[in-house]
Design a protein around this motif. Structure first.
Motif, mmCIF file in Angstrom:
data_model
loop_
_atom_site.group_PDB
_atom_site.id
_atom_site.type_symbol
_atom_site.label_atom_id
_atom_site.label_comp_id
_atom_site.label_asym_id
_atom_site.label_seq_id
_atom_site.Cartn_x
_atom_site.Cartn_y
_atom_site.Cartn_z
ATOM 1 N N GLU A 92 -3.584 -9.092 2.960
ATOM 2 C CA GLU A 92 -4.235 -8.678 4.372
ATOM 3 C C GLU A 92 -3.600 -7.945 5.152
ATOM 4 O O GLU A 92 -4.162 -7.896 6.730
ATOM 5 C CB GLU A 92 -5.540 -9.736 3.998
ATOM 6 N N GLN A 93 -3.263 -9.175 6.427
ATOM 7 C CA GLN A 93 -2.786 -9.291 7.311
ATOM 8 C C GLN A 93 -1.215 -8.107 7.181
ATOM 9 O O GLN A 93 -1.077 -7.037 8.284
ATOM 10 C CB GLN A 93 -0.932 -10.759 7.782
ATOM 11 N N SER A 118 -4.178 -4.826 7.657
ATOM 12 C CA SER A 118 -4.349 -4.923 8.926
ATOM 13 C C SER A 118 -3.937 -3.910 9.791
ATOM 14 O O SER A 118 -4.237 -3.617 11.034
ATOM 15 C CB SER A 118 -5.365 -6.049 8.964
ATOM 16 N N GLU A 142 -4.014 -0.373 9.980
ATOM 17 C CA GLU A 142 -4.931 -0.166 9.595
ATOM 18 C C GLU A 142 -5.250 0.139 11.375
ATOM 19 O O GLU A 142 -5.063 0.958 11.900
ATOM 20 C CB GLU A 142 -5.861 -0.457 9.207
ATOM 21 N N GLN A 143 -4.179 -0.989 12.299
ATOM 22 C CA GLN A 143 -4.259 -1.058 13.041
ATOM 23 C C GLN A 143 -4.005 -0.140 13.976
ATOM 24 O O GLN A 143 -3.489 0.764 15.282
ATOM 25 C CB GLN A 143 -3.376 -2.616 13.859
ATOM 26 N N TYR A 177 -4.103 -0.583 0.409
ATOM 27 C CA TYR A 177 -4.455 -0.003 2.733
ATOM 28 C C TYR A 177 -6.133 0.995 1.552
ATOM 29 O O TYR A 177 -6.774 0.504 2.422
ATOM 30 C CB TYR A 177 -3.843 0.216 2.987
ATOM 31 N N GLN A 225 -9.145 -0.136 0.927
ATOM 32 C CA GLN A 225 -9.565 -0.778 2.072
ATOM 33 C C GLN A 225 -10.347 0.004 3.350
ATOM 34 O O GLN A 225 -11.513 0.353 3.658
ATOM 35 C CB GLN A 225 -9.281 -2.182 2.410
#
Length: 357
Positions: free
Chosen positions: A130-131, A134, A137-138, A163, A166
């Protein structure tokens, strides 16, 4: 707490001399990469993209330098390239120029690798993944990209798929080049296909060498522990990288780059190790989740016919998505399909990108 690695030892008895033991630094990595990127013939924008938490992702954007073609290319769907374990943006050097002719191409160093920030990763596989997701995405938000063609190699293919599961609305086509982490470990090494038995390609010597230390340390700890002998160790175990890029360099440019990418703080390795059951297998195999990809999201898998990665995962993925576009392309190459056969790889990727437009 970070996984056991000699780099993270806090004993003050030897800590003071450890940096000089390893002949590497951020500036040496920067210089090694600059020598590689000097080969680019098109427009290059290289910078750090800062995330909300102030971590930075090193990013390249390559665009067509032909004035009369640039405006059209800039309006096309961008291609985003995600490297594999132990790699960095420099490994795409034979792909960036050809692929930017018809669209902008973005490549970035995954968090914890290359020149990107090297933060702490949790030891839990789900949290570590998840890190990574994320951060991608950021990064996309900071780059202002609405949608993209997403290409990932090896570990990058695993994370690109995570990715896309999600954030499917951001991906127009998912390209997976010899992706790591798809099959379950219980899958047999040989399977019956009709009357013939298809065996997996035996892992190369360097994979076995890394596996021997992975259970005790982070996967590339041996390179750091070797100190001044580290660069020679990379040359010894990865002489193929010199051959893969011999059309551009007749020296140790590429192996020097790989050394400097991996001789520093093993942040990305900690995240990778958290997701591994062993070096070759994921704790959360992606085949268990590919059904979560939207049926309308096209996927192309590019495998090297000589690779140690089991390409039967592609067939299983196609079975899981019977009503979706899931295409398999096999190139006569090893795991690093983009470097072994760059012209064929670029042709396949360009054809995919053109179909999106």
């Amino acid at each position: 707490m970070m996984d056991s690695d000699i780099d993270t030892e806090s004993s003050s008895g030897w800590r003071w001399w450890w940096p000089s033991w390893r002949p590497t630094s951020a500036s040496l990595l920067k210089s090694a990469e600059a020598k590689i990127l000097a080969c680019l013939k098109n427009n290059l924008c290289a910078r750090f993209v800062t995330l909300p938490n102030q971590e930075r992702i090193w990013t390249l954007t390559v665009t067509n330098n032909s004035p009369h073609k640039r405006s059209k290319a800039d309006s096309q769907m961008p291609l985003v390239m995600v490297h594999g374990f132990g790699g960095g943006v420099g490994l795409w050097i034979q792909n960036l120029d050809p692929l930017c002719h018809s669209r902008p191409v973005h490549a970035f160093d995954l968090l914890g690798f290359g020149r990107s920030s090297r933060p702490h990763f949790p030891s839990d596989a789900t949290l570590a993944e998840e890190q990574y997701v994320s951060s991608i995405e950021q990064w996309r938000q900071a780059m202002g990209l609405e949608r993209m063609i997403l290409l990932g190699h090896s570990l990058g293919g695993y994370l690109a798929t995570a990715y896309a599961i999600q954030y499917p609305e951001r991906v127009t086509h998912l390209i997976l080049a010899d992706p790591w982490g798809f099959p379950e470990r219980s899958q047999p090494d040989a399977e019956v296909s009709g009357r013939s038995v298809v065996k997996r390609q035996a892992p190369p010597r360097w994979v076995k060498a890394l596996a021997s230390v992975a259970s005790l340390f982070n996967p590339l700890a041996v390179i750091r522990a070797a100190g001044p002998w580290g660069p020679g160790l990379v040359n010894r175990f990865r002489p193929d990288f010199r051959r893969k890029f011999e059309s551009l360099f007749d020296d140790d440019t590429m192996t020097d780059y790989i050394y400097h990418c991996n001789a520093q703080n093993p942040s990305g390795e900690v995240g990778f190790r958290a997701m591994c059951e062993s070096l070759g297998w994921a704790k959360r195999p992606m085949l268990q989740r590919v059904h979560l990809l939207p049926p309308g999201l096209p996927v192309t898998l590019l495998y090297g016919s000589l690779s140690w990665v089991d390409r039967s995962s592609g067939d299983q993925m196609r079975q899981v998505r019977p009503d979706s576009y899931t295409r398999i392309v096999v190139i006569h190459a090893s795991h690093h399909v983009y470097a072994d056969e760059p012209e064929e790889f670029n042709r396949v990727v360009e054809r995919i990108c053109s179909s999106v437009d």
